[in-house]
Design a protein around this motif. Structure first.
Motif, short mmCIF file in Angstrom:
data_model
loop_
_atom_site.label_atom_id
_atom_site.label_comp_id
_atom_site.label_asym_id
_atom_site.label_seq_id
_atom_site.Cartn_x
_atom_site.Cartn_y
_atom_site.Cartn_z
N LEU A 1 0.80 -1.10 0.04
CA LEU A 1 0.02 -0.14 0.22
C LEU A 1 0.91 1.18 0.05
N THR A 2 0.33 2.40 -0.57
CA THR A 2 0.87 3.53 -0.59
C THR A 2 -0.12 4.52 0.27
N GLY A 3 0.38 5.83 0.83
CA GLY A 3 -0.52 6.32 1.26
C GLY A 3 0.13 7.16 2.48
N GLN A 4 -0.86 7.84 3.37
CA GLN A 4 -0.45 8.57 4.34
C GLN A 4 -1.27 8.71 5.49
N THR A 5 -1.12 8.92 6.81
CA THR A 5 -2.05 9.17 7.83
C THR A 5 -1.42 10.27 8.64
N THR A 6 -2.47 10.96 9.38
CA THR A 6 -2.06 12.02 9.99
C THR A 6 -3.02 12.13 11.46
N THR A 7 -2.47 11.94 12.59
CA THR A 7 -3.13 12.19 13.90
C THR A 7 -3.43 13.49 14.45
N VAL A 8 -4.61 13.96 14.64
CA VAL A 8 -4.79 15.32 14.92
C VAL A 8 -5.39 15.59 16.25
N ALA B 1 1.34 0.22 19.35
CA ALA B 1 2.10 1.28 18.71
C ALA B 1 2.05 2.37 19.23
N ARG B 2 0.89 2.75 19.81
CA ARG B 2 0.81 4.01 20.48
C ARG B 2 1.84 4.09 21.53
N ALA B 3 1.98 3.20 22.48
CA ALA B 3 2.93 3.37 23.60
C ALA B 3 4.23 3.52 22.99
N HIS B 4 4.57 2.72 21.88
CA HIS B 4 6.07 2.57 21.60
C HIS B 4 6.29 3.94 21.16
N ALA B 5 5.39 4.65 20.34
CA ALA B 5 5.72 5.90 19.86
C ALA B 5 5.65 7.19 20.99
N GLY B 6 5.24 6.94 22.13
CA GLY B 6 5.08 7.86 23.31
C GLY B 6 3.92 8.85 23.05
N LEU B 7 2.89 8.49 22.40
CA LEU B 7 1.76 9.10 22.31
C LEU B 7 0.95 9.02 23.41
N PRO B 8 0.03 9.97 23.47
CA PRO B 8 -0.95 10.02 24.83
C PRO B 8 -1.91 8.96 24.33
N GLU B 9 -2.80 8.59 25.31
CA GLU B 9 -3.82 7.66 25.11
C GLU B 9 -4.91 8.23 24.01
N SER B 10 -5.07 7.60 23.25
CA SER B 10 -6.08 7.97 21.90
C SER B 10 -7.37 7.88 22.32
N ASP B 11 -8.14 8.74 21.65
CA ASP B 11 -9.39 9.14 21.87
C ASP B 11 -10.07 9.33 20.42
N SER B 12 -10.96 8.38 19.85
CA SER B 12 -11.16 8.65 18.55
C SER B 12 -11.99 9.94 18.39
N THR B 13 -12.55 10.36 19.31
CA THR B 13 -13.59 11.58 19.30
C THR B 13 -12.50 12.86 19.32
N THR B 14 -11.32 12.99 20.19
CA THR B 14 -10.47 14.15 20.40
C THR B 14 -9.38 14.00 19.14
N THR B 15 -8.93 12.52 19.11
CA THR B 15 -7.50 12.53 18.37
C THR B 15 -7.56 11.57 17.28
N VAL C 1 -7.69 9.86 13.42
CA VAL C 1 -6.62 9.45 12.49
C VAL C 1 -7.14 9.69 11.26
N VAL C 2 -6.79 10.57 10.17
CA VAL C 2 -7.20 10.67 9.01
C VAL C 2 -6.05 10.47 8.09
N GLY C 3 -6.48 9.48 6.95
CA GLY C 3 -5.43 8.95 6.14
C GLY C 3 -6.12 8.47 4.88
N ARG C 4 -5.34 8.23 3.91
CA ARG C 4 -5.54 7.66 2.60
C ARG C 4 -4.72 6.58 2.11
#
Length: 481
Positions: free
Chosen positions: A45-52, A427-441, A443-446
């Motif tokens: 696959l080719t593409g990208q994702t952004t976590t906001v 993967a989130r814990a490995h990257a050191g990101l805060p706990e994810s919440d689909s309503t506030t964070t 992930v937009v990708g294509r």
């Protein structure tokens, strides 16, 4: 110091492997292959994702496949068939095991009380379409002579093939496979009717107090015919959360299953092939499933393992092929239509509709004749709906290999979603990101499909991963620690 010129390496795969090993970011490429666990045909696959973070507008993480060593992301193919991908089929078998086991012992949102419900393990077999070579054994394990008066070994290629191919009912065999799913559907209908009759109730009254739940898997016999193994359980009217009434016993279920199997008939009408009635064979088996921890041979754990084993097999277990025989340009029609509707003979298959001539298929004579019969019957208008051309490599069977009723237990989708969630959290814990919440964070990708498979060098690495993990599994199974 001697410098190796890659042009001096004869093997293209080894050259590609050396090129990959010398890549500055080889560790990441190897990590991707390790993550697939030996998958033989991954999807690129080719593409990208952004976590906001929607509360602050901050971009927490971005990912782009252009940063990968190969410019793409590898994901497992997920194929259930062991002949196509042993690694992914093992995962499918494991999921099937947990699905079946949950419906017998509880877990995965199914209450533990389900183990007290009446449940049986049944086997529905096809009828005889002519005598075949077989390997009979006595209760003591001694081999008995076949009808051909020979003692066949386990790997004898003759087992499952007709004693007299000239009189064998190939048309009946193919039509049985093509209608096997319809036979199963009628069996479940008659089973509910027989249970109601056995309880002295109307079907409507029976539905108000109990429900029939099941999970089944299809398996090919060596003669190329499909038979079904199924777990059948009686529940309360709302499903697995409540038991059926006390009078809905294992005896009632067993008698109803035998009666239903004997009643099933599917009528096939054809002027060219003749009319016939299809039904199940005489070798019907039904046994009660005992709880885990008892001395009984047929426990819930044994049944779950048995069903999972056959969920990954395909028609190739009977000696046929695991891919379609249709010519792709003409889709088996032997011709393509011009814009104004005029048929143009297909040059790829020379009008046969076959991707490869049947005479050149690497299969046994019996299997080739089954495939040829599929092709011949598929030309008859009355059998067009069976799509026998498309399913000739499956010897006519076009149903699902494993199915279940809605309330039997959890679903494969739910099991995969739980595994996906776990991996995402890792993967989130490995990257050191805060706990994810689909309503506030979110992930937009294509993503775009690039292709399938490895490069020659990566394929060698994947084979090494599969081999190492197989050795680890074998070591564990033999009592290693």
């Amino acid at each position: 110091m001697v410098t190796l010129d890659l042009r001096d390496v004869a093997s293209p795969a080894v050259r590609d492997l050396l090129h990959l090993v010398n890549h500055p970011d080889f560790d990441r490429a190897q990590q991707q292959i390790e993550h697939l666990g030996g998958c033989t045909e991954p999807v690129r696959l080719t593409g990208q994702t952004t976590t906001v973070d929607t509360t602050t507008g901050e971009v927490l993480r971005t990912y782009n496949t252009s940063d990968e060593p190969t410019g793409s992301l590898l994901t497992a193919c997920g194929n259930r068939r062991a002949s196509r991908c042993p690694a992914c089929s093992r995962l499918y078998a494991a999921d099937t095991y947990h699905l079946i086991r949950a419906g017998l012992s509880g877990g995965k949102t199914v209450p533990d009380t389900v183990r007290t419900h009446p449940r049986v393990f049944i086997t529905l077999t096809p009828p005889s379409f002519g005598p075949v070579h077989n390997r009979l054994t006595t209760p003591g394990g001694d081999i008995q002579p076949c009808r051909c008066r020979k003692l066949h070994e386990l790997n004898d290629a003759l087992i499952g093939t007709p004693l007299n191919p000239g009189t064998y009912d190939y048309e009946g065999a193919v039509l049985f496979n093509a209608h096997a799913s319809a036979l199963w559907a009628r069996f479940t209908t008659y089973l509910r009717r027989e249970i109601a009759a056995g309880l002295g109730m109307t079907q409507k009254a029976a539905r108000a107090v109990l429900r029939v739940s099941f999970a089944k898997v299809a398996e090919y016999q060596q003669r190329g015919l499909v038979h079904f193994h199924a777990v059948i359980r009686l529940d309360g009217p709302d499903g697995n959360t409540a038991p059926p009434p006390p009078y809905a016993t294992i005896t009632v279920l067993t008698k109803a299953a035998r009666a239903a199997a004997a009643r099933v008939r599917v009528t096939v009408e054809s002027d060219a092939a003749g009319d016939r009635e299809l039904g199940w064979g005489e070798q019907f088996d039904v046994r009660e499933i005992a709880s885990f921890g008892t001395d009984a041979e047929l426990t819930d754990q044994a049944v779950a393992a048995y069903v999972a084993k056959y969920a990954t097999k395909s028609a190739d277990a009977s000696g046929t092929l695991d891919h379609t025989l249709l010519c792709r340009p003409c889709q088996g029609r032997g011709a393509t239509l011009l814009p104004h509707g005029t048929p143009l003979p297909c040059t790829a298959c020379e009008g046969t509709g076959q991707a490869r001539p049947l005479t050149r298929l690497p299969v046994a004579r019996h299997v080739r004749q089954m495939i040829r019969t599929c092709w011949e019957l598929g030309r008859l208008p009355e059998f067009a709906h069976l799509k026998l051309w498309k399913w000739a490599h499956m010897l006519g069977f076009r149903g699902h290999f494993s199915t279940k009723s809605r309330s039997y237990s959890t679903t494969l989708g739910a099991l995969r979603e739980a595994r996906r969630t776990w991996r995402t959290e890792q993967a989130r814990a490995h990257a050191g990101l805060p706990e994810s919440d689909s309503t506030t964070t979110p992930v937009v990708g294509r993503w775009d499909y690039l292709g399938s498979g490895y490069s020659p060098g990566a394929a060698l690495l994947a084979a090494g991963v599969w081999h190492r993990r197989e050795l680890e599994r074998q070591f564990t199974a033999e009592g290693g620690c």
